[in-house]
Design a protein around this motif. Structure first.
Motif, PDB file in Angstrom:
ATOM      1  N   LEU A 458       0.848  -1.189   0.000  1.00  0.00           N
ATOM      2  CA  LEU A 458       0.000   0.000   0.000  1.00  0.00           C
ATOM      3  C   LEU A 458       0.891   1.250   0.000  1.00  0.00           C
ATOM      4  O   LEU A 458       1.565   1.550   0.972  1.00  0.00           O
ATOM      5  N   GLY A 459       0.913   1.954  -1.131  1.00  0.00           N
ATOM      6  CA  GLY A 459       1.720   3.164  -1.265  1.00  0.00           C
ATOM      7  C   GLY A 459       1.054   4.354  -0.593  1.00  0.00           C
ATOM      8  O   GLY A 459      -0.158   4.534  -0.717  1.00  0.00           O
ATOM      9  N   PHE A 460       1.858   5.174   0.112  1.00  0.00           N
ATOM     10  CA  PHE A 460       1.252   6.294   0.855  1.00  0.00           C
ATOM     11  C   PHE A 460       1.821   7.663   0.502  1.00  0.00           C
ATOM     12  O   PHE A 460       1.242   8.686   0.869  1.00  0.00           O
ATOM     13  N   THR A 461       2.924   7.742  -0.239  1.00  0.00           N
ATOM     14  CA  THR A 461       3.606   9.021  -0.414  1.00  0.00           C
ATOM     15  C   THR A 461       2.873   9.991  -1.345  1.00  0.00           C
ATOM     16  O   THR A 461       3.148  11.188  -1.311  1.00  0.00           O
ATOM     17  N   ALA A 462       1.964   9.497  -2.179  1.00  0.00           N
ATOM     18  CA  ALA A 462       1.271  10.383  -3.122  1.00  0.00           C
ATOM     19  C   ALA A 462      -0.005  10.991  -2.546  1.00  0.00           C
ATOM     20  O   ALA A 462      -0.677  11.758  -3.231  1.00  0.00           O
ATOM     21  N   PHE A 463      -0.337  10.659  -1.283  1.00  0.00           N
ATOM     22  CA  PHE A 463      -1.615  11.093  -0.718  1.00  0.00           C
ATOM     23  C   PHE A 463      -1.424  11.817   0.610  1.00  0.00           C
ATOM     24  O   PHE A 463      -0.516  11.510   1.376  1.00  0.00           O
ATOM     25  N   THR A 464      -2.308  12.777   0.860  1.00  0.00           N
ATOM     26  CA  THR A 464      -2.255  13.530   2.114  1.00  0.00           C
ATOM     27  C   THR A 464      -2.744  12.646   3.263  1.00  0.00           C
ATOM     28  O   THR A 464      -3.407  11.629   3.040  1.00  0.00           O
ATOM     29  N   PRO A 465      -2.438  13.032   4.513  1.00  0.00           N
ATOM     30  CA  PRO A 465      -2.950  12.257   5.654  1.00  0.00           C
ATOM     31  C   PRO A 465      -4.468  12.092   5.618  1.00  0.00           C
ATOM     32  O   PRO A 465      -4.986  11.006   5.918  1.00  0.00           O
ATOM     33  N   GLU A 466      -5.182  13.150   5.228  1.00  0.00           N
ATOM     34  CA  GLU A 466      -6.648  13.076   5.171  1.00  0.00           C
ATOM     35  C   GLU A 466      -7.105  12.054   4.130  1.00  0.00           C
ATOM     36  O   GLU A 466      -8.019  11.261   4.366  1.00  0.00           O
ATOM     37  N   GLU A 467      -6.452  12.068   2.951  1.00  0.00           N
ATOM     38  CA  GLU A 467      -6.823  11.126   1.888  1.00  0.00           C
ATOM     39  C   GLU A 467      -6.550   9.683   2.321  1.00  0.00           C
ATOM     40  O   GLU A 467      -7.344   8.783   2.025  1.00  0.00           O
ATOM     41  N   LEU A 468      -5.454   9.464   3.023  1.00  0.00           N
ATOM     42  CA  LEU A 468      -5.126   8.116   3.484  1.00  0.00           C
ATOM     43  C   LEU A 468      -6.128   7.629   4.531  1.00  0.00           C
ATOM     44  O   LEU A 468      -6.515   6.447   4.524  1.00  0.00           O
ATOM     45  N   GLN A 469      -6.547   8.502   5.401  1.00  0.00           N
ATOM     46  CA  GLN A 469      -7.522   8.098   6.406  1.00  0.00           C
ATOM     47  C   GLN A 469      -8.883   7.813   5.781  1.00  0.00           C
ATOM     48  O   GLN A 469      -9.590   6.892   6.206  1.00  0.00           O
ATOM     49  N   LYS A 470      -9.234   8.554   4.737  1.00  0.00           N
ATOM     50  CA  LYS A 470     -10.470   8.238   4.000  1.00  0.00           C
ATOM     51  C   LYS A 470     -10.363   6.867   3.355  1.00  0.00           C
ATOM     52  O   LYS A 470     -11.314   6.069   3.348  1.00  0.00           O
ATOM     53  N   ALA A 471      -9.176   6.566   2.791  1.00  0.00           N
ATOM     54  CA  ALA A 471      -8.971   5.271   2.132  1.00  0.00           C
ATOM     55  C   ALA A 471      -9.145   4.127   3.131  1.00  0.00           C
ATOM     56  O   ALA A 471      -9.811   3.124   2.831  1.00  0.00           O
ATOM     57  N   VAL A 472      -8.554   4.258   4.313  1.00  0.00           N
ATOM     58  CA  VAL A 472      -8.674   3.193   5.323  1.00  0.00           C
ATOM     59  C   VAL A 472     -10.134   3.029   5.744  1.00  0.00           C
ATOM     60  O   VAL A 472     -10.616   1.900   5.930  1.00  0.00           O
ATOM     61  N   ALA A 473     -10.853   4.128   5.856  1.00  0.00           N
ATOM     62  CA  ALA A 473     -12.277   4.038   6.215  1.00  0.00           C
ATOM     63  C   ALA A 473     -13.060   3.272   5.154  1.00  0.00           C
ATOM     64  O   ALA A 473     -13.962   2.496   5.456  1.00  0.00           O
ATOM     65  N   MET A 474     -12.693   3.464   3.860  1.00  0.00           N
ATOM     66  CA  MET A 474     -13.378   2.758   2.768  1.00  0.00           C
ATOM     67  C   MET A 474     -13.005   1.290   2.708  1.00  0.00           C
ATOM     68  O   MET A 474     -13.718   0.470   2.134  1.00  0.00           O
ATOM     69  N   MET A 475     -11.882   0.927   3.317  1.00  0.00           N
ATOM     70  CA  MET A 475     -11.433  -0.469   3.288  1.00  0.00           C
ATOM     71  C   MET A 475     -12.210  -1.357   4.261  1.00  0.00           C
ATOM     72  O   MET A 475     -12.165  -2.576   4.156  1.00  0.00           O
ATOM     73  N   ARG A 476     -12.849  -0.753   5.216  1.00  0.00           N
ATOM     74  CA  ARG A 476     -13.462  -1.551   6.272  1.00  0.00           C
ATOM     75  C   ARG A 476     -14.787  -2.168   5.826  1.00  0.00           C
ATOM     76  O   ARG A 476     -15.499  -1.607   5.026  1.00  0.00           O
TER      77      ARG A 476
END
Length: 476
Positions: A458-476
């Motif tokens: 899971l690559g994280f460097t292209a996304f802001t902290p907010e975008e990454l937290q949204k992504a994790v929320a969508m994974m659940r």
């Protein structure tokens, strides 16, 4: 100034929203319930961080979100204040389809993976174009074209512009303990181009055995298959890197044409080749007389030990990238080789990239001389640290019971645990993520034999902290 220091905030148990949005929801709830009044100052970021047991960056992301919606305003050195206004929201994308050609296509051809439904490509770490120093790069291009325009548009050096090679030689000496003559450096467009050149030059149509890490880099494997007649043999990897006994077993069967490694930050797991194994691998390389191709595209994101090429420049070919610290659209990599090989590879390069891009190479050399490259490295490292922290925060709160992870330079290696430790269940979860617009790869993608694996990158460097937290929320 009235400050709500006694404010009690609680996250909603079992919420599937991103962590920073859960914090934002708790604050808006306090506003709507009248526990925070218009004009009142919120508790300090550190106080809220301690009360909610989340990181300071997560609190800041929530406050910035509420500020953008109009719930809060900020004052320098004073903090965040309730405005009493209400948030607004905004809108989405579109699609397209190509016509088939008027002739039959060969059966072996495969299309590129469609990105039509991809909202976030999390399958690998890459540079965030939003962090690129566009103004400095623009000025560097202008200076080059104004001072040397005709020369740059007519220049052709098969190794690449000497000015950039000299700047790179200085950079590699000071940052990677790699003492190198500029005439041993080739400027290329990508890591794939470096693999192609080496494969064509050292293996070619005669073929031979190439050892690769497993799990490993499928794009490198595919490039090898297209560039030469290679017999790929996998060397298993653990937490300390490639297993030396498995490599020795391959060597005892017959000659090895090439070993490809990612020793500083293993792709895809993020591990590092341990110091004892570095010595052992180099000793085998000298004894059995095979070259090592060291892929090191992520080095600028971490503080790593010296490269393999620094330990033995006669055995190791070193590949690095500048695209990773700028943006995917700026295609620049470089290849450091033993001096006897430089002219041979330069000749092969002419068939792939006759002219190169002297104007871009001049601009990049200007950024090295201005100190902008070093500033950019510090900029992306800082952002990567914040993004890694935010992603770990979100995973710990949202998926800690079913995932474990290792943080690499630009990506996490995530393995299933609990019910997701079953590769079948893990693949179902990956498909569910894909259906929600997140590009992830199933574990078998990283296995040379395609064996199932309950893991993904899971690559994280292209996304802001907010975008990454949204992504994790969508994974659940």
């Amino acid at each position: 100034m009235k400050r709500g220091n006694d404010l009690e905030l609680n996250l909603v148990p079992g919420s599937h929203a991103p962590l920073y949005l859960q914090v934002a929801e708790a604050i808006t709830e306090a506003i709507l319930q009248g526990r925070l009044h218009p004009g009142m100052a919120l508790p300090s970021v550190r106080v809220m961080s301690e009360r909610l047991s989340v990181t300071v960056n997560t609190i800041l992301a929530a406050l910035r979100e509420l500020q953008s919606q109009g719930w809060l305003t900020s004052q320098e050195r004073c903090g965040f204040f309730v405005t009493g206004t209400h948030p607004t929201e905004a809108g989405h994308p579109s699609e397209n389809k190509p016509d088939p050609p008027g002739f039959d296509l060969p059966a072996h051809l495969r299309p590129v993976t469609s990105t039509a439904n991809v909202a976030m490509d999390l399958s690998d770490g890459c540079g965030d174009a939003r962090l690129a120093p566009f103004q400095a790069l623009g000025r560097a291009y202008q200076r080059g074209l104004r001072l040397k325009g005709a020369q740059l548009m007519g220049t052709r050096d098969p190794l690449g512009l000497s000015r950039l090679r000299e700047a790179l030689a200085n950079h590699l000496g000071s940052h990677r303990s790699l003492s190198v003559d500029p005439d041993r450096i080739l400027i290329l467009r990508s890591t794939s181009m470096a693999v192609t050149l080496v494969a064509q030059t050292l293996i070619g149509s005669q073929g031979g055995v190439v050892a690769v890490e497993n799990p490993g880099h499928p794009e490198v494997w595919e490039t090898l298959r297209q560039a030469c007649t290679a017999n790929l043999r996998s060397v298993p990897v653990d937490l300390e890197g490639v297993k030396v006994d498995a490599l020795e077993a391959i060597l005892e069967e017959g000659p090895l044409k090439l070993l490809i490694l990612t020793p500083q930050c293993h792709f895809p797991t993020g591990g590092r080749l341990g110091t004892p194994r570095r010595s052992q691998v180099l000793e085998l390389s000298r004894r059995y007389r095979f070259p090592i191709l060291e892929l090191d595209a992520e080095h600028d994101y971490l503080s790593a030990p010296e490269s393999l090429a620094a330990l033995d420049p006669g055995q190791v070919l070193h590949v690095g990238s500048l695209s990773r610290i700028f943006a995917p659209g700026l295609r620049v990599s470089y290849l450091v080789v033993p001096s006897a090989l430089a002219a041979l590879l330069a000749r092969a390069k002419q068939h792939l990239d006759w002219q190169g891009d002297p104007a871009q190479e001049w601009a990049l050399s200007e950024l090295f001389l201005d100190g902008e490259i070093q500033r950019q490295i510090l900029r992306v490292r800082k952002a990567a640290g914040e993004r890694s922290e935010a992603l770990q925060d979100a995973l710990r709160h949202g998926m800690g019971d079913c995932l474990k992870w290792r943080s690499g330079a630009m990506a996490f290696w995530m393995e299933g645990k609990g019910f997701l430790s079953d590769p079948l269940a893990f693949n179902v979860w990956v498909k569910a993520c894909q259906a929600r617009g997140m590009k992830l790869r199933p574990g078998r993608y990283y296995q040379l034999d395609g064996a199932d694996l309950a893991a993904t990158r899971l690559g994280f460097t292209a996304f802001t902290p907010e975008e990454l937290q949204k992504a994790v929320a969508m994974m659940r």
